[in-house]
Design a protein around this motif. Sequence first.
Motif, PDB file in Angstrom:
ATOM      1  N   ASP A  93     -12.677 -55.406 -89.387  1.00 57.07           N
ATOM      2  CA  ASP A  93     -13.776 -54.521 -88.962  1.00 57.07           C
ATOM      3  C   ASP A  93     -14.246 -54.860 -87.542  1.00 57.07           C
ATOM      4  OD1 ASP A  93     -15.106 -56.920 -89.490  1.00 57.07           O
ATOM      5  OD2 ASP A  93     -16.457 -56.095 -91.017  1.00 57.07           O
ATOM      6  N   GLU A  94     -13.849 -56.025 -87.029  1.00 50.29           N
ATOM      7  CA  GLU A  94     -14.317 -56.427 -85.690  1.00 50.29           C
ATOM      8  C   GLU A  94     -13.744 -55.549 -84.580  1.00 50.29           C
ATOM      9  OE1 GLU A  94     -14.658 -60.497 -84.749  1.00 50.29           O
ATOM     10  OE2 GLU A  94     -15.257 -61.050 -86.778  1.00 50.29           O
ATOM     11  N   TYR A 117     -14.069 -52.488 -84.233  1.00 52.81           N
ATOM     12  CA  TYR A 117     -15.053 -51.454 -83.862  1.00 52.81           C
ATOM     13  C   TYR A 117     -16.115 -51.971 -82.895  1.00 52.81           C
ATOM     14  CZ  TYR A 117     -13.588 -48.743 -88.019  1.00 52.81           C
ATOM     15  OH  TYR A 117     -12.896 -48.030 -88.964  1.00 52.81           O
ATOM     16  N   SER A 145     -19.860 -53.864 -82.504  1.00 48.15           N
ATOM     17  CA  SER A 145     -21.083 -54.043 -83.276  1.00 48.15           C
ATOM     18  C   SER A 145     -21.790 -52.701 -83.475  1.00 48.15           C
ATOM     19  CB  SER A 145     -21.986 -54.995 -82.480  1.00 48.15           C
ATOM     20  OG  SER A 145     -23.066 -55.406 -83.241  1.00 48.15           O
ATOM     21  N   ARG A 158     -23.259 -59.552 -91.550  1.00 45.32           N
ATOM     22  CA  ARG A 158     -21.849 -59.372 -91.881  1.00 45.32           C
ATOM     23  C   ARG A 158     -21.768 -58.731 -93.261  1.00 45.32           C
ATOM     24  NH1 ARG A 158     -21.833 -60.147 -87.267  1.00 45.32           N
ATOM     25  NH2 ARG A 158     -20.626 -61.619 -86.009  1.00 45.32           N
ATOM     26  N   ASN A 171     -10.834 -48.513 -94.005  1.00 51.53           N
ATOM     27  CA  ASN A 171     -11.871 -49.555 -94.014  1.00 51.53           C
ATOM     28  C   ASN A 171     -11.865 -50.245 -95.368  1.00 51.53           C
ATOM     29  OD1 ASN A 171     -12.747 -48.938 -91.452  1.00 51.53           O
ATOM     30  ND2 ASN A 171     -14.471 -47.669 -92.123  1.00 51.53           N
ATOM     31  N   GLU A 210     -23.924 -56.375 -97.332  1.00 52.90           N
ATOM     32  CA  GLU A 210     -24.475 -56.757 -96.026  1.00 52.90           C
ATOM     33  C   GLU A 210     -25.509 -57.854 -96.199  1.00 52.90           C
ATOM     34  OE1 GLU A 210     -25.750 -53.921 -93.114  1.00 52.90           O
ATOM     35  OE2 GLU A 210     -24.564 -52.369 -94.108  1.00 52.90           O
ATOM     36  N   ARG A 213     -24.005 -56.817 -85.812  1.00 51.56           N
ATOM     37  CA  ARG A 213     -23.844 -56.286 -87.179  1.00 51.56           C
ATOM     38  C   ARG A 213     -22.517 -55.555 -87.335  1.00 51.56           C
ATOM     39  NH1 ARG A 213     -25.558 -51.057 -89.264  1.00 51.56           N
ATOM     40  NH2 ARG A 213     -25.530 -51.121 -91.545  1.00 51.56           N
ATOM     41  N   TYR A 214     -21.863 -55.794 -88.476  1.00 50.04           N
ATOM     42  CA  TYR A 214     -20.702 -55.000 -88.880  1.00 50.04           C
ATOM     43  C   TYR A 214     -21.073 -54.278 -90.164  1.00 50.04           C
ATOM     44  CZ  TYR A 214     -18.147 -58.470 -86.017  1.00 50.04           C
ATOM     45  OH  TYR A 214     -17.712 -59.292 -85.017  1.00 50.04           O
ATOM     46  N   SER A 225     -13.466 -56.628 -94.036  1.00 51.81           N
ATOM     47  CA  SER A 225     -14.716 -57.257 -93.565  1.00 51.81           C
ATOM     48  C   SER A 225     -14.679 -58.757 -93.862  1.00 51.81           C
ATOM     49  CB  SER A 225     -15.921 -56.580 -94.224  1.00 51.81           C
ATOM     50  OG  SER A 225     -15.931 -56.833 -95.613  1.00 51.81           O
ATOM     51  N   ASP A 242     -21.448 -60.399 -81.905  1.00 50.31           N
ATOM     52  CA  ASP A 242     -21.723 -59.087 -82.499  1.00 50.31           C
ATOM     53  C   ASP A 242     -22.876 -59.200 -83.488  1.00 50.31           C
ATOM     54  OD1 ASP A 242     -19.737 -57.690 -81.154  1.00 50.31           O
ATOM     55  OD2 ASP A 242     -18.221 -58.056 -82.689  1.00 50.31           O
TER      56      ASP A 242
END
Length: 343
Positions: A127-128, A130, A132, A214, A240, A246, A279-280, A178, A277
């Motif tokens: 997911d990184e 993308y 943050s 995260r 995804n 979260e 937030r993912y 994630s 970052d």
Amino acid sequence: MKNILVTGGAGFIGSNFVRYLLRKYPQYNCIVYDKLTYAGNMDNLRDLGDDPRYFFVRGDISDREEVDKVMVDHSIDSIVNFAAESHVDRSIIDPDAFVQTDVVGTCVLLDAARKHSIERLHQVSTDEVYGSIEKGMFKEGDSLEPNSPYAASKAGAELLVRAYHETYGLNTVVTRGSNTFGPYQYPEKIASLFITNAIDDHPLPLYGDGTQVRDWLYVEDHCSGIDVVLHEGQAGQVYNLGGGNERTNIIVTKLILELMHKPESLIVSVQDRPGHDRRYALDCTLLHSLGWHPVHSFEDAFEKTVSWYRENEWWWRDIKSGAFKEYYQQQYGDRLRASAGVR
Ligand code: NAD
Ligand code: DAU
């Protein structure tokens, strides 16, 4: 599918995936191809030793000849590519190895997949890629805005995968997973580092104010998500793969301490990660439409994970007493000393 090449299969998620695949598909052979970098560890696969469907080949994914040889020797028909330099902090110290393995290595695997007309190449991504997100969730079509050298190298790899599908019609799929936790995670990531530090009553070096978010995914759920996409995913598609859990880093850290009956005074706030970052968050509607859902609750899975590190000191003490010490000193020495000075 019969002979599956699992690159990076001696690492954390890769080794869990090999176990998962052999358990679920009695007809499959799993050929682990791994360079055994600092993060690769034969102990991760020790319990598979005499399974006749498991083979191990030591090799580098960026070495064309070695890759070619393993493809031929084992009549490979599918590739799942876990092999990567995977730690963000190390990519900040030294990005070169990340470009070499994550980008060049993936390109070599794509060429081998073409040359040997394999059925499918599954790229294990993150997911990184993308970047943050403050609010809402990333969807697969969103732009890639990676912020660390690690994330950039994974994004580069993904773009090559996309290009090989578009240009040569290669059958590819990608999962963007994630933050993953569970057994056999090299003790440099927050979960495995903090659990093993806490066992020894060593400080837990929390970056900045600890409010970064995260999305946590138990490794078994990550493996089942990859399995579903490998078998059911649409060619050329990205999926995804998030746990839907979260949590801020401070919440995760406090949970670890609570589960271990250790005091919060072990938490030490240290200098933040550059380019950190905030937030993912992933929208996983597409993968859910294939029938995949995570089945492990965050708290239960964390409790199980803590127990595993408690019961398997033989596994991580060996690692932490070796070259890891030098890395720890480089990464945390000044930070911890500076924090002690402030207090
Ligand atoms: P890891 O660092 O534990 O394992 C990586 C493995 O790759 C090691 O066994 C290492 O020896 C091997 N390797 C490294 N360079 C190689 C090379 N040139 N040739 C062959 N083998 C090589 O990583 P992990 O946490 O298990 O991550 C596996 C994959 O999943 C990576 O591609 C990572 O980007 C991705 N991912 C990880 C997470 C996570 O939270 N850990 C989340 C999403 C995606
Ligand atoms: O999101 C998926 C990614 O998750 C994977 O692609 C990467 O391979 C994996 O390493 C992981 O990256 P992160 O950078 O999110 O994981 P890490 O465990 O390094 O850090 C998680 C959070 O905890 C992050 O906000 C930084 C913070 N942290 C980390 C360490 C190691 C600390 O506060 N202190 C630490 O010592």
